[in-house]
Design a protein around this motif. Sequence first.
Motif, short mmCIF file in Angstrom:
data_model
loop_
_atom_site.label_atom_id
_atom_site.label_comp_id
_atom_site.label_asym_id
_atom_site.label_seq_id
_atom_site.Cartn_x
_atom_site.Cartn_y
_atom_site.Cartn_z
N GLY A 27 0.79 -1.23 0.00
CA GLY A 27 0.00 0.00 0.00
C GLY A 27 0.81 1.27 0.00
O GLY A 27 0.46 2.25 -0.66
N GLY A 28 1.92 1.30 0.69
CA GLY A 28 2.72 2.51 0.79
C GLY A 28 3.71 2.71 -0.34
O GLY A 28 4.35 3.75 -0.43
N ALA A 63 15.55 4.16 -2.61
CA ALA A 63 15.05 4.93 -1.46
C ALA A 63 13.97 4.17 -0.70
O ALA A 63 13.90 4.24 0.53
CB ALA A 63 14.52 6.29 -1.92
N SER A 64 13.16 3.40 -1.42
CA SER A 64 12.08 2.64 -0.76
C SER A 64 12.65 1.60 0.20
O SER A 64 12.01 1.26 1.19
CB SER A 64 11.18 1.97 -1.79
N LEU A 65 13.84 1.11 -0.09
CA LEU A 65 14.47 0.11 0.78
C LEU A 65 14.94 0.70 2.10
O LEU A 65 15.24 -0.04 3.04
CB LEU A 65 15.64 -0.56 0.05
N GLN A 66 14.99 2.02 2.18
CA GLN A 66 15.42 2.69 3.41
C GLN A 66 14.25 3.13 4.28
O GLN A 66 14.46 3.61 5.40
CB GLN A 66 16.30 3.90 3.07
N LEU A 67 13.02 2.99 3.78
CA LEU A 67 11.85 3.38 4.57
C LEU A 67 11.76 2.51 5.83
O LEU A 67 12.02 1.30 5.76
CB LEU A 67 10.57 3.23 3.75
N PRO A 68 11.38 3.08 6.97
CA PRO A 68 11.29 2.30 8.20
C PRO A 68 10.40 1.06 8.08
O PRO A 68 10.76 -0.01 8.57
CB PRO A 68 10.73 3.28 9.22
N ALA A 75 13.45 -7.21 8.00
CA ALA A 75 13.97 -7.83 9.23
C ALA A 75 13.08 -8.98 9.70
O ALA A 75 13.57 -10.00 10.20
CB ALA A 75 14.10 -6.78 10.33
N THR A 76 11.78 -8.83 9.53
CA THR A 76 10.84 -9.88 9.93
C THR A 76 10.92 -11.08 8.99
O THR A 76 10.87 -12.24 9.43
CB THR A 76 9.40 -9.33 9.96
#
Length: 98
Positions: A27-28, A63-68, A75-76
Motif C-alpha cells: 500500500g505505501g 530509497a524505498s528500501l530505506q523506509l522504516p 527484518a521480519t
Amino acid sequence: MYGYFGTMKAKPGHRDAVVEILVSGAGGLKAAGAHLYVVGVSDTDEQTIFVNEVWESKEHHDASLQLPETRAAIATAMPMLTGEFSSTEARIVGGLGV
C-alpha cells in the motif's frame, strides 16, 4: 522507468508468511514511486516467491528500501528465507499497467 524482477526462496513451511509480509507493505509503495508491485508463487514449488516491480527510477526503488516500514518487513522476513535470491534489473519501455 526501472524494473526489478526477483525471486527468493522461503524455508519449508514459511512461504505463505513471507508472502503475507511482502503483500502487506504494498500500500505505501505507490507514494514512494512504484508503478507496479506484484508478488507471485507457483502451485508446484512451495519455496520460491516471485517479486516483480516497476518504479519511477532506480533511485526511487533504492530509497524505498530505506523506509522504516520496508526495513522492518525485511527484518521480519529474513529469518524465514533460505538466502537464495535472484534478481534482474531492466529499463522498462512500456506495456500494460505501466
